[in-house]
Structure formats: structure tokens, C-alpha cells
Motif scaffolding. Structure first.
Motif, PDB file in Angstrom:
ATOM      1  N   GLN A 102       0.781  -1.227   0.000  1.00  0.00           N
ATOM      2  CA  GLN A 102       0.000   0.000   0.000  1.00  0.00           C
ATOM      3  C   GLN A 102       0.818   1.284   0.000  1.00  0.00           C
ATOM      4  OE1 GLN A 102      -3.335  -0.154  -0.276  1.00  0.00           O
ATOM      5  NE2 GLN A 102      -3.174  -2.393  -0.328  1.00  0.00           N
ATOM      6  N   LEU A 103       2.081   1.233   0.319  1.00  0.00           N
ATOM      7  CA  LEU A 103       2.888   2.449   0.430  1.00  0.00           C
ATOM      8  C   LEU A 103       3.864   2.561  -0.730  1.00  0.00           C
ATOM      9  CD1 LEU A 103       3.723   2.406   4.255  1.00  0.00           C
ATOM     10  CD2 LEU A 103       1.756   3.421   3.103  1.00  0.00           C
ATOM     11  N   ASN A 104       4.177   3.775  -1.087  1.00  0.00           N
ATOM     12  CA  ASN A 104       5.187   4.051  -2.104  1.00  0.00           C
ATOM     13  C   ASN A 104       6.406   4.674  -1.419  1.00  0.00           C
ATOM     14  OD1 ASN A 104       3.700   3.198  -4.417  1.00  0.00           O
ATOM     15  ND2 ASN A 104       2.496   5.091  -4.319  1.00  0.00           N
ATOM     16  N   PHE A 105       7.520   3.998  -1.499  1.00  0.00           N
ATOM     17  CA  PHE A 105       8.749   4.499  -0.876  1.00  0.00           C
ATOM     18  C   PHE A 105       9.938   4.014  -1.695  1.00  0.00           C
ATOM     19  CE2 PHE A 105       7.489   0.493   1.051  1.00  0.00           C
ATOM     20  CZ  PHE A 105       8.642  -0.261   1.018  1.00  0.00           C
ATOM     21  N   PRO A 106      11.065   4.704  -1.607  1.00  0.00           N
ATOM     22  CA  PRO A 106      12.248   4.307  -2.384  1.00  0.00           C
ATOM     23  C   PRO A 106      12.711   2.889  -2.006  1.00  0.00           C
ATOM     24  CG  PRO A 106      12.510   6.523  -1.495  1.00  0.00           C
ATOM     25  CD  PRO A 106      11.283   5.957  -0.854  1.00  0.00           C
ATOM     26  N   GLY A 107      13.002   2.088  -2.993  1.00  0.00           N
ATOM     27  CA  GLY A 107      13.470   0.732  -2.755  1.00  0.00           C
ATOM     28  C   GLY A 107      12.362  -0.273  -2.511  1.00  0.00           C
ATOM     29  N   ARG A 108      11.117   0.122  -2.723  1.00  0.00           N
ATOM     30  CA  ARG A 108       9.974  -0.773  -2.484  1.00  0.00           C
ATOM     31  C   ARG A 108      10.063  -2.019  -3.356  1.00  0.00           C
ATOM     32  NH1 ARG A 108       5.034  -0.566  -5.314  1.00  0.00           N
ATOM     33  NH2 ARG A 108       3.311  -1.675  -4.283  1.00  0.00           N
ATOM     34  N   ARG A 109      10.297  -1.829  -4.644  1.00  0.00           N
ATOM     35  CA  ARG A 109      10.390  -2.976  -5.542  1.00  0.00           C
ATOM     36  C   ARG A 109      11.599  -3.848  -5.218  1.00  0.00           C
ATOM     37  NH1 ARG A 109       7.954  -4.239 -10.217  1.00  0.00           N
ATOM     38  NH2 ARG A 109       6.888  -2.212 -10.185  1.00  0.00           N
ATOM     39  N   ALA A 110      12.719  -3.211  -4.887  1.00  0.00           N
ATOM     40  CA  ALA A 110      13.919  -3.980  -4.531  1.00  0.00           C
ATOM     41  C   ALA A 110      13.683  -4.815  -3.277  1.00  0.00           C
ATOM     42  CB  ALA A 110      15.104  -3.031  -4.328  1.00  0.00           C
ATOM     43  N   LEU A 111      12.992  -4.220  -2.290  1.00  0.00           N
ATOM     44  CA  LEU A 111      12.683  -4.961  -1.064  1.00  0.00           C
ATOM     45  C   LEU A 111      11.811  -6.175  -1.364  1.00  0.00           C
ATOM     46  CD1 LEU A 111      12.696  -5.252   2.006  1.00  0.00           C
ATOM     47  CD2 LEU A 111      10.766  -3.650   2.095  1.00  0.00           C
ATOM     48  N   PHE A 163      -3.091 -10.575   0.163  1.00  0.00           N
ATOM     49  CA  PHE A 163      -4.410 -10.226   0.675  1.00  0.00           C
ATOM     50  C   PHE A 163      -4.624  -8.714   0.647  1.00  0.00           C
ATOM     51  CE2 PHE A 163      -7.164  -8.794   4.082  1.00  0.00           C
ATOM     52  CZ  PHE A 163      -8.330  -9.472   3.786  1.00  0.00           C
ATOM     53  N   PHE A 164      -3.620  -7.955   1.085  1.00  0.00           N
ATOM     54  CA  PHE A 164      -3.764  -6.495   1.103  1.00  0.00           C
ATOM     55  C   PHE A 164      -3.949  -5.948  -0.307  1.00  0.00           C
ATOM     56  CE2 PHE A 164      -1.062  -6.521   5.202  1.00  0.00           C
ATOM     57  CZ  PHE A 164      -2.198  -6.780   5.961  1.00  0.00           C
ATOM     58  N   ASP A 165      -3.334  -6.595  -1.285  1.00  0.00           N
ATOM     59  CA  ASP A 165      -3.529  -6.162  -2.678  1.00  0.00           C
ATOM     60  C   ASP A 165      -4.983  -6.316  -3.120  1.00  0.00           C
ATOM     61  OD1 ASP A 165      -0.899  -5.452  -2.996  1.00  0.00           O
ATOM     62  OD2 ASP A 165      -0.292  -7.321  -3.950  1.00  0.00           O
ATOM     63  N   SER A 166      -5.683  -7.288  -2.542  1.00  0.00           N
ATOM     64  CA  SER A 166      -7.055  -7.578  -2.960  1.00  0.00           C
ATOM     65  C   SER A 166      -8.095  -6.706  -2.267  1.00  0.00           C
ATOM     66  CB  SER A 166      -7.383  -9.051  -2.700  1.00  0.00           C
ATOM     67  OG  SER A 166      -7.382  -9.333  -1.306  1.00  0.00           O
ATOM     68  N   VAL A 167      -7.687  -5.942  -1.243  1.00  0.00           N
ATOM     69  CA  VAL A 167      -8.634  -5.077  -0.535  1.00  0.00           C
ATOM     70  C   VAL A 167      -8.982  -3.889  -1.428  1.00  0.00           C
ATOM     71  CG1 VAL A 167      -8.984  -3.604   1.479  1.00  0.00           C
ATOM     72  CG2 VAL A 167      -7.757  -5.776   1.714  1.00  0.00           C
ATOM     73  N   PRO A 168     -10.256  -3.581  -1.625  1.00  0.00           N
ATOM     74  CA  PRO A 168     -10.641  -2.446  -2.478  1.00  0.00           C
ATOM     75  C   PRO A 168     -10.031  -1.131  -2.001  1.00  0.00           C
ATOM     76  CG  PRO A 168     -12.544  -3.827  -1.998  1.00  0.00           C
ATOM     77  CD  PRO A 168     -11.429  -4.329  -1.135  1.00  0.00           C
ATOM     78  N   ARG A 188      -6.709  -1.388  12.265  1.00  0.00           N
ATOM     79  CA  ARG A 188      -8.153  -1.207  12.426  1.00  0.00           C
ATOM     80  C   ARG A 188      -8.947  -1.473  11.153  1.00  0.00           C
ATOM     81  NH1 ARG A 188      -9.020   4.154  16.309  1.00  0.00           N
ATOM     82  NH2 ARG A 188      -7.756   3.411  18.072  1.00  0.00           N
ATOM     83  N   LEU A 189      -8.261  -1.562  10.036  1.00  0.00           N
ATOM     84  CA  LEU A 189      -8.971  -1.791   8.778  1.00  0.00           C
ATOM     85  C   LEU A 189      -8.528  -3.083   8.108  1.00  0.00           C
ATOM     86  CD1 LEU A 189     -10.921  -0.878   6.556  1.00  0.00           C
ATOM     87  CD2 LEU A 189      -9.019   0.407   5.536  1.00  0.00           C
ATOM     88  N   TYR A 190      -7.238  -3.171   7.767  1.00  0.00           N
ATOM     89  CA  TYR A 190      -6.774  -4.295   6.960  1.00  0.00           C
ATOM     90  C   TYR A 190      -6.727  -5.607   7.748  1.00  0.00           C
ATOM     91  CZ  TYR A 190      -5.621  -1.316   2.999  1.00  0.00           C
ATOM     92  OH  TYR A 190      -5.709  -0.478   1.924  1.00  0.00           O
TER      93      TYR A 190
END
Length: 280
Positions: A102-111, A163-168, A188-190
Motif C-alpha cells: 500500500q505504500l510508495n517508498f524508495p526501494g519498495r520494488r527492490a525490497l 491479501f492487502f492487494d485484494s482489498v478495495p 483497524r482496517l486491513y
């Protein structure tokens, strides 16, 4: 379908059922033999012939395991380390899965690729690295040393991310508009939306931590700090091998896991299916 075809299907079903039953008996026989042996006197265990049931029934082996060993302390050590591993793995995996999803941060894809790559490395291949690292940190022969290397759980991270990818996205946007923080979104949500998955992962993580033998065996040398899977190897006798005593200790060591599995069989099956889906 013709009558001949029905007969063929019935014959095939009967053959499969018979083979399955034979396989189940073949698998369960060592367990049955171990349990039966624990209720025998030691002299009856080593006598000639095969006794399918105890000739003389006794619980002496269990009494010895419970009151003449440190089984209670080993149980406590296993419980503490297994619970710590389960809680920490779930929290860290859920947080990592949420961040990557859900978050965009540097190195996300590498992680994410690092997590995928670590999934392909068998944990036993890291044993030497873990041992050297724990030795350098001065943590060997502590319960902390048992816990830390077992926190590597890339599969759990991957399951949470899927699972988090599938949450609207609408749920997330509505919560952000109400001023929710990222931690509030996660807890509280996911997570409340997938308590079933979390429960399944918790059970299978706990069982895996409880059953682990190799790393606790290497990390702990003091008998008071051993977990139950390692501690039962210390149930010996100065006058030779006592099969009933050792088997009773093994049965008691595996009893909590068997109870957990029987109580939460559906959740365990769900977790295995989730893991198999990731591996597939």
C-alpha cells in the motif's frame, strides 16, 4: 453412463479407498507402537516377541517423565519462545506486507524482490550464519538466540501482501479522508478484514516454532534453557536405554501440537493451502 461404466467406477473407487486405508495404517503404526510402548514396563518392552497391547499396564514412564525430569521447564521454554516467534512474525510480516502493498517508498520494488529471493533460500542453509551472528552478539545459550533467527518468514509476508492487494482501494481512501494514520489503517482496517488468515498463520507458525529442533539444539547447551524438543534428548539412564521413558517424553512433547491441530484443523489446512498457493 452404462451399468458397466458404473461398475468400473465402483471398482476403481474401492481400490483407491483400500490403498488409502493401507497408507493410513502404514503411517499411523509407528505412532501407535510408540504410545503402546509407553504403557509397558521396561522389561516387557525388550522381551522377545511382539505384544500388540501391554501385558502389564503401567504409567511409570509418564510419572518419571513428569516428575523426574525438567519437562515442565522445557514446556515453559517452548511456550515462551513459540509465542514470541508467533507474535513477532505476525506483526512484522503484516507490517512489511502492508508497506509493500500500500505504500510508495524508495526501494519498495527492490525490497519485494529481496523477500522473493529469500523465499528460495532454505533456512538450514543459513544455520552457520545464524550461529556466527548470535555468537558475535553474545546471545548464544539464551532464549533470545532461539527466537531471533526464526523470525525470517518470507512466506507470511507474501501471503499478507497478496491479501492487502485484494482489498478495495475505496476502503483505504475513505479511512484516509477520516484522518486515519497508516498504523490505524493496518490494525483497524486491513487486519480485522482477514482475521481468518491471521489465525491460520498464527497456528501454523506456532506449530512450526514448537516442533523446531535443529536450531534450538545448536543455540542452547544449558539444560535449564532447552525447549521440549531438545530437552527430551536428555532423558537418559545410567544403566542403558529406557525405551518407555524416552518415548513417553516424546509423546508428551508432541501432545500440545497434536491438541492444537485437532482443535484448529480447518485453520491449519487453510494455512497450508495458502502456503501451497504461494509456492505454486
Amino acid at each position: 453412463m452404462t451399468l458397466q461404466s458404473l461398475r468400473r467406477w465402483n471398482l476403481a473407487g474401492g481400490v483407491i479407498t483400500t490403498l488409502t486405508l493401507l497408507g493410513a495404517i502404514f503411517w499411523a503404526f509407528p505412532l501407535y507402537w510408540a504410545v503402546v510402548t509407553t504403557f509397558k514396563f521396561e522389561q516387557d518392552v525388550v522381551r522377545e516377541g511382539i505384544d500388540w497391547l501391554p501385558i502389564r499396564f503401567t504409567v511409570e514412564a509418564y510419572y518419571n517423565a513428569l516428575f523426574n525430569t525438567k519437562l515442565g521447564l522445557w514446556y515453559l521454554n517452548s511456550l515462551l519462545t513459540s509465542l514470541a516467534i508467533t507474535v513477532l512474525v505476525l506483526i512484522s510480516s503484516a507490517a512489511a506486507g502492508y508497506a509493500i502493498s500500500q505504500l510508495n517508498f524508495p526501494g519498495r520494488r527492490a525490497l519485494w524482490w529481496i523477500i522473493l529471493a529469500s523465499f528460495m533460500v532454505p533456512i538450514p542453509a543459513l544455520i552457520i550464519n545464524h550461529f556466527v551472528l548470535m555468537a558475535d552478539l553474545g546471545l548464544l545459550n539464551t532464549l533470545t538466540a532461539v527466537v531471533l533467527p526464526q523470525l525470517i518468514a518470507p512466506v507470511t509476508v507474501m501471503i499478507y501482501k497478496q491479501f492487502f492487494d485484494s482489498v478495495p482501494k475505496d476502503f483505504r481512501e475513505a479511512a484516509l479522508m477520516d484522518g486515519a494514520s497508516q498504523w490505524q489503517l493496518l490494525f483497524r482496517l486491513y487486519l480485522p478484514m482477514n482475521w481468518g488468515i491471521t489465525t491460520a498463520l498464527a497456528i501454523i507458525t506456532f506449530i512450526g516454532a514448537w516442533n523446531n529442533f535443529l536450531w534450538p539444539f545448536l543455540a542452547i547447551t544449558t539444560e535449564d534453557k532447552m525447549n521440549v524438543t531438545v530437552g527430551i534428548t536428555q532423558v537418559t539412564d545410567a544403566f542403558g536405554v529406557k525405551y518407555a521413558r524416552q518415548l513417553s517424553s516424546a509423546v508428551l512433547a508432541g501432545l500440545p501440537v497434536a491438541v492444537v491441530y485437532l482443535l484448529f484443523q480447518r485453520r491449519v489446512t487453510q494455512a497450508i493451502m495458502l502456503t501451497a498457493g504461494i509456492k505454486g
